[in-house]
Design an enzyme around this catalytic site. Structure first.
Site, PDB file in Angstrom:
ATOM      1  N   VAL A  25      39.296  35.488  38.244  1.00 16.92           N
ATOM      2  CA  VAL A  25      38.233  36.123  39.543  1.00 16.92           C
ATOM      3  C   VAL A  25      37.394  36.308  38.940  1.00 16.92           C
ATOM      4  CG1 VAL A  25      39.381  38.137  41.067  1.00 16.92           C
ATOM      5  CG2 VAL A  25      40.554  36.618  41.166  1.00 16.92           C
ATOM      6  N   GLY A  26      37.916  37.174  37.819  1.00 16.27           N
ATOM      7  CA  GLY A  26      36.371  37.896  37.165  1.00 16.27           C
ATOM      8  C   GLY A  26      35.208  37.223  37.049  1.00 16.27           C
ATOM      9  N   GLY A  83      37.632  42.449  33.322  1.00 16.20           N
ATOM     10  CA  GLY A  83      38.677  41.705  33.193  1.00 16.20           C
ATOM     11  C   GLY A  83      38.066  40.283  33.835  1.00 16.20           C
ATOM     12  N   LYS A  93      55.989  37.125  47.364  1.00 16.26           N
ATOM     13  CA  LYS A  93      54.956  37.710  45.411  1.00 16.26           C
ATOM     14  C   LYS A  93      56.588  37.347  44.383  1.00 16.26           C
ATOM     15  CE  LYS A  93      51.559  38.193  43.217  1.00 16.26           C
ATOM     16  NZ  LYS A  93      50.126  38.027  44.038  1.00 16.26           N
TER      17      LYS A  93
HETATM   18  P1  NAD Z   1      44.017  35.791  34.561  1.00 16.33           P
HETATM   19  O1  NAD Z   1      45.088  35.918  33.891  1.00 16.33           O
HETATM   20  O2  NAD Z   1      43.166  34.480  35.172  1.00 16.33           O
HETATM   21  O3  NAD Z   1      42.373  36.824  34.224  1.00 16.33           O
HETATM   22  C1  NAD Z   1      43.423  38.297  34.286  1.00 16.33           C
HETATM   23  C2  NAD Z   1      41.926  38.179  33.149  1.00 16.33           C
HETATM   24  O4  NAD Z   1      42.073  40.196  33.004  1.00 16.33           O
HETATM   25  C3  NAD Z   1      41.959  38.390  31.739  1.00 16.33           C
HETATM   26  O5  NAD Z   1      41.303  37.700  31.186  1.00 16.33           O
HETATM   27  C4  NAD Z   1      42.551  39.267  30.684  1.00 16.33           C
HETATM   28  O6  NAD Z   1      42.274  39.521  29.743  1.00 16.33           O
HETATM   29  C5  NAD Z   1      42.539  40.274  31.714  1.00 16.33           C
HETATM   30  N1  NAD Z   1      43.116  41.854  31.602  1.00 16.33           N
HETATM   31  C6  NAD Z   1      44.610  41.716  31.814  1.00 16.33           C
HETATM   32  N2  NAD Z   1      43.899  42.815  31.073  1.00 16.33           N
HETATM   33  C7  NAD Z   1      43.571  43.915  31.233  1.00 16.33           C
HETATM   34  C8  NAD Z   1      42.896  45.305  30.685  1.00 16.33           C
HETATM   35  N3  NAD Z   1      43.732  46.371  31.157  1.00 16.33           N
HETATM   36  N4  NAD Z   1      42.076  45.389  30.554  1.00 16.33           N
HETATM   37  C9  NAD Z   1      40.965  44.251  30.760  1.00 16.33           C
HETATM   38  N5  NAD Z   1      40.942  43.326  31.123  1.00 16.33           N
HETATM   39  C10 NAD Z   1      42.574  43.097  31.066  1.00 16.33           C
HETATM   40  O7  NAD Z   1      43.902  36.366  36.714  1.00 16.33           O
HETATM   41  P2  NAD Z   1      43.530  36.306  37.533  1.00 16.33           P
HETATM   42  O8  NAD Z   1      43.637  35.399  38.211  1.00 16.33           O
HETATM   43  O9  NAD Z   1      41.973  36.138  37.326  1.00 16.33           O
HETATM   44  O10 NAD Z   1      44.360  37.162  39.213  1.00 16.33           O
HETATM   45  C11 NAD Z   1      43.490  38.909  38.265  1.00 16.33           C
HETATM   46  C12 NAD Z   1      43.799  39.585  39.283  1.00 16.33           C
HETATM   47  O11 NAD Z   1      43.297  39.077  40.661  1.00 16.33           O
HETATM   48  C13 NAD Z   1      45.441  39.919  39.360  1.00 16.33           C
HETATM   49  O12 NAD Z   1      45.413  41.050  39.619  1.00 16.33           O
HETATM   50  C14 NAD Z   1      45.666  39.040  40.680  1.00 16.33           C
HETATM   51  O13 NAD Z   1      46.681  39.243  41.594  1.00 16.33           O
HETATM   52  C15 NAD Z   1      43.816  38.780  41.521  1.00 16.33           C
HETATM   53  N6  NAD Z   1      44.294  38.331  42.449  1.00 16.33           N
HETATM   54  C16 NAD Z   1      43.837  36.863  41.909  1.00 16.33           C
HETATM   55  C17 NAD Z   1      43.743  35.666  42.549  1.00 16.33           C
HETATM   56  C18 NAD Z   1      43.498  34.267  42.252  1.00 16.33           C
HETATM   57  O14 NAD Z   1      42.778  33.016  43.166  1.00 16.33           O
HETATM   58  N7  NAD Z   1      43.548  33.998  40.597  1.00 16.33           N
HETATM   59  C19 NAD Z   1      43.689  35.578  44.844  1.00 16.33           C
HETATM   60  C20 NAD Z   1      43.513  37.189  44.917  1.00 16.33           C
HETATM   61  C21 NAD Z   1      44.295  38.011  43.973  1.00 16.33           C
END
Ligand code: NAD
Length: 363
Positions: free
Chosen positions: A176-177, A172, A74
């Protein structure tokens, strides 16, 4: 339980600086017994060495249980994700890791396919590229969200839940969300709440997922969705719902809010979103919590498929098959042995890593 110990890693913890600039990054290679480590590059003002170490360990467990030819790593670039110098930072970062060939970067919070294209342009060694340059753009395709929905299909049977009609809250609403909400709504789930850093939108009768995605992408926040009630970001952890998906930052479910969670099933979309204490509280309350390295493995499975030059269809089939199988196995073991889902999953993941390590030369 695997603690943060030296038994399987980390093997390298590196801090990167660049003279005459405020660039500062961290890279952790946790374990490479199964192959070169793979893991996302987090861009955040708050990312720490400890966090990157924990995330790299999660990647070791994730790649192991998914049967991938990779170890876990990472990186974190300490910067605002909106920093105008972001491209420069990524180019400096790429050159700094050029010879660190046992680490393959991918996208994570604060980085995306475009950032991966900058790394590709500098050093070639990267996963999660835009499709125009041969990538399987895992965020655009929603690989992790797809995997979470596949996980839900199996986990529902162990949480006495009907997936069709299940009420879902997503903390979030990022890559992913959004994808998790989309794929789950295709399976008949109803999104009742979604949050981001600005706040939370709630509607017990259901939120239109497509509209919410448009609003998030065009205005920057879910709070601009008008057909719901505005709540604080923290309130998402106490709504009446069936499935809760934390999909943002680490340790957001902790001993201070775990008792208030009313969901029957938690799918850990984010990496390390719950503390161990919280997972124990949830287990006692009969809330099933599928650990990060099982539930959110879709992204790394697609990244590994891209790296191995496989097709999009092969990647999606692998995500579905691996996540469904692993969810079933760990939840069977959880119930048979009366242990936490995380303990059941770590046991299997660690076994493969240790076996691979046993073939390595020792000092
Ligand atoms: P991203 O930056 O696209 O989205 C993150 C979202 O979370 C944003 O909308 C942000 O506003 C929101 N956020 C941040 N802090 C917050 C809080 N305290 N309360 C509410 N919302 C909040 O990131 P992502 O790629 O969607 O990744 C999100 C998580 O998933 C991370 O932990 C990442 O490690 C994990 N993850 C991502 C992937 C991937 O394919 N992108 C794969 C596995 C795990």
């Amino acid at each position: 339980m695997i603690k943060h110990i030296q038994e399987i890693g980390p093997s390298k913890v590196i801090q990167l600086y660049f003279p005459v600039s405020d660039f500062h990054a961290i890279v952790v290679v946790d374990n490479t017994a199964l192959g070169p480590s793979i893991g996302g590059v987090r861009v955040s003002r708050n990312v720490t060495v400890e966090e990157v170490k924990r995330l790299a360990r999660t990647m070791t467990l994730k790649t192991s249980i998914a049967g991938l030819p990779h170890g876990g790593g990472k990186a974190g670039i300490i910067a605002d994700p909106q920093d105008p110098k972001k491209e420069l930072y990524f180019r400096i970062f790429s050159q700094a890791i050029k010879d660190l060939t046992d680490y393959i970067p991918g996208p994570d919070m604060g980085s995306d396919e475009e950032c991966m294209a900058w790394i590709h342009d500098e050093i070639g060694r990267v996963a999660g590229l835009p499709e125009e340059i041969g990538g399987l753009p895992l965020d655009k395709l929603g690989a992790t969200g797809f995997g979470l929905a596949e996980c839900a299909e199996i986990a529902c049977n162990y949480a006495n839940l009907e997936l069709n009609g299940a009420k879902v809250a997503v903390q979030g609403f990022g890559s992913v969300g959004k994808a998790a909400a989309s794929f789950l709504s295709e399976k008949g789930c109803v999104l009742i709440a979604a949050s981001d850093t600005k706040g939370c939108i709630f509607n017990a009768n259901g939120i239109d997922v497509k509209d919410l995605i448009d609003i998030k992408e065009n205005t920057g926040s879910v709070i601009n969705y008008t057909k719901g009630v505005l709540k604080s970001s923290e309130e998402i952890f106490s709504f009446e719902c069936d499935i809760l998906i934390p999909a943002a930052t680490p340790d957001v479910i902790h001993k201070g809010n775990a008792e208030n969670i009313k969901a029957k099933l938690i799918l850990q979309g984010a990496n390390i979103p719950a503390t161990l204490e919280a997972e124990e509280i949830l287990h006692k309350k009969n809330v099933l919590s599928v650990p990060d390295f099982i539930a959110n493995a879709g992204g790394v499975i697609m990244a590994a498929a891209e790296y191995a030059k496989k097709s999009e269809d092969e990647a999606f089939n692998a995500i579905s098959e691996k996540i469904k199988k692993n969810t079933k196995v760990i939840l069977e073991n959880t119930f048979q042995e009366g242990i936490l889902p995380r303990q059941a999953a770590e046991k299997i993941a660690k076994e493969r890593v240790l076996k691979a390590m046993s073939y390595k030369k020792t000092l």
